[in-house]
Design a protein around this motif. Structure first.
Motif, PDB file in Angstrom:
ATOM      1  N   THR A 243     -10.579  -1.945   0.109  1.00 53.82           N
ATOM      2  CA  THR A 243     -10.559  -1.527  -0.678  1.00 53.82           C
ATOM      3  C   THR A 243     -11.233  -2.359  -1.507  1.00 53.82           C
ATOM      4  OG1 THR A 243      -9.215  -3.524  -2.236  1.00 53.82           O
ATOM      5  CG2 THR A 243      -7.562  -1.795  -1.340  1.00 53.82           C
TER       6      THR A 243
ATOM      7  N   VAL B 144     -10.185   2.949   0.559  1.00 55.54           N
ATOM      8  CA  VAL B 144      -9.054   3.513  -1.023  1.00 55.54           C
ATOM      9  C   VAL B 144     -10.825   2.845  -2.155  1.00 55.54           C
ATOM     10  CG1 VAL B 144      -7.334   3.350  -2.878  1.00 55.54           C
ATOM     11  CG2 VAL B 144      -7.225   2.981   0.061  1.00 55.54           C
TER      12      VAL B 144
ATOM     13  N   ALA C  51      -2.414  -1.026  -2.284  1.00 54.64           N
ATOM     14  CA  ALA C  51      -3.310   0.065  -0.884  1.00 54.64           C
ATOM     15  C   ALA C  51      -3.554  -1.242  -0.556  1.00 54.64           C
ATOM     16  CB  ALA C  51      -4.940   0.704  -1.557  1.00 54.64           C
TER      17      ALA C  51
ATOM     18  N   ALA D 155      -4.214   7.823   1.052  1.00 56.58           N
ATOM     19  CA  ALA D 155      -4.023   6.501   2.562  1.00 56.58           C
ATOM     20  C   ALA D 155      -3.032   6.377   3.717  1.00 56.58           C
ATOM     21  CB  ALA D 155      -4.857   5.750   2.061  1.00 56.58           C
TER      22      ALA D 155
ATOM     23  N   ALA E 191      -6.520   5.035  -6.545  1.00 58.67           N
ATOM     24  CA  ALA E 191      -5.500   4.482  -6.106  1.00 58.67           C
ATOM     25  C   ALA E 191      -3.902   4.247  -6.588  1.00 58.67           C
ATOM     26  CB  ALA E 191      -5.544   3.077  -5.687  1.00 58.67           C
TER      27      ALA E 191
END
Length: 383
Positions: free
Chosen positions: A226, A207, A218, A194, A186
């Motif tokens: 995430t 992510v 993210a 992404a 990330a």
């Protein structure tokens, strides 16, 4: 001029260097107005990239003003505001004529796989970079382009590497509508990959990282699900659970050589150890996390050698692996549209600005992941 100078792993400082001169009629000299520190710079800073030589100036993401042009340059004039792709490319070799600017055959005298790159060790040609007040730009009619009036400087500087690389990472995934896409890492490139995955039709974007502040970004920037891999005994097993034990359609490896420390630094089988090129941990997670027949995209930066990649699993699962350094100019036309229309806002990843004189602090903050640092910029005093 003042410039960042490498003095060994974890040792950089700002020193006086000669202002670069025109060495070829196709050269230009650019006064740097804004540069950036890239995650790839940290590979050299940490001593994890081969043939990084004492005295080198890093920096391959930059914008600036043309100060001088060689006698053969036709597309640029003194005073032009330009953005310069990190690839140094001739524009006329077999690769460049096919849009493979990152594989240019005429800009890396070391004949390593990659073409020339500003400030990125002698494996990429040994060119000095732009964490300095001035930089020499070879083949000035090929790489640089004028910064559009509507584009912010922060968007422009990120469009010289981070944004095209993230976009390219998603592009290499051959995403089709509805695909489940996992992004490992990330940092700026992973976040942009992404975000770009949605533009290419992804139905679900995940992510993975180990830093909560980057995972928060993210969710905010890329609207992604995430996962912090430190919270799971086996992140691959968790990804299988998340996909009904089928696996993702696409995995994007946006980590690279060091696997960011917490991805565990793997020592290669060669005597080069860290100089071999890096850790395959995130790449192996990617191989294990996709379904049979899936696709893996690798845009994290590696050196020339590393071992223990799960090639048997990759082969037996029938996976497709795509990778390359990003041919920035090939990505620009579509990216300019996305930025102008507001679909991508790379500037939202900028968290810090450091004067060139304080670049040592900038590397420390970025390397140590302090103060919520995601993307640091460098402002030369000449700007």
């Amino acid at each position: 001029m003042r410039a960042m100078v490498y003095r060994g792993p974890y040792k950089i400082r700002v020193e006086e260097k000669d202002i670069p001169a025109i060495e070829h009629p196709n050269d230009a000299i650019v006064r740097v107005t804004l540069a950036a520190i890239c995650g790839s710079d940290l590979h050299m800073y940490h001593g994890a990239m081969p043939d990084t030589r004492i005295g080198m100036t890093f920096g391959h993401e930059f914008i600036g003003v043309v100060e001088q042009v060689g006698s053969s340059v036709q597309n640029l004039q003194v005073g032009d505001r330009v953005m310069v792709p990190f690839n140094i490319c001739c524009g006329s070799c077999w690769y460049c004529t096919r849009g493979l600017y990152s594989n240019c055959n005429n800009t890396n005298a070391n004949h390593y796989a990659v073409g020339g790159i500003y400030g990125y060790s002698h494996t990429a040609g040994g060119y000095d970079g732009a964490q300095s007040e001035y930089v020499r730009v070879p083949f000035a009619d090929v790489g640089p382009t004028l910064i559009p009036d509507w584009m912010s400087d922060e968007d422009a500087v990120l469009l010289t590497d981070a944004a095209p690389t993230g976009y390219f990472g998603a592009q290499l995934g051959d995403i089709v509508e509805g695909d489940v896409v996992i992004v490992f890492g990330a940092g700026p490139v992973g976040l942009l990959a992404a975000r770009s995955a949605w533009l290419m039709g992804a139905g679900r974007v995940i992510v993975i990282d180990h830093l909560d502040y980057r995972l928060e970004k993210a969710r905010e920037f890329a609207q992604a699900e995430t996962f912090n891999f430190t919270e799971y005994r086996d992140i691959v097993l968790e990804m299988k659970k998340q996909t009904d034990f089928f696996g993702a359609d696409v995995a994007i490896e946006a980590v690279g050589a060091e696997a960011d420390g917490a991805f565990f630094q793997h020592v290669t089988a060669s005597k080069l150890k860290l100089q071999g090129g890096g850790s395959p941990v995130a790449l192996n997670w990617a191989i294990d996390s996709v379904r049979k027949g899936g696709t893996i995209s690798v845009v994290g930066g590696f050196g020339p050698l590393f071992s223990n990649v799960k090639m048997g699993d990759l082969m037996n699962k029938g996976l497709t692996l795509h990778s390359n350094q990003t041919p920035v100019k090939r990505q620009w036309p579509r990216l300019f549209e996305h930025v102008r229309n507001g679909y991508l806002k790379p500037r939202e990843l900028v968290t810090h600005r450091f004067p060139l004189e304080h670049i040592t602090e900038g590397y420390h903050v970025f390397s140590s992941k302090l103060d919520g640092c995601i993307k640091p910029l460098v402002v030369p005093s000449a700007a």
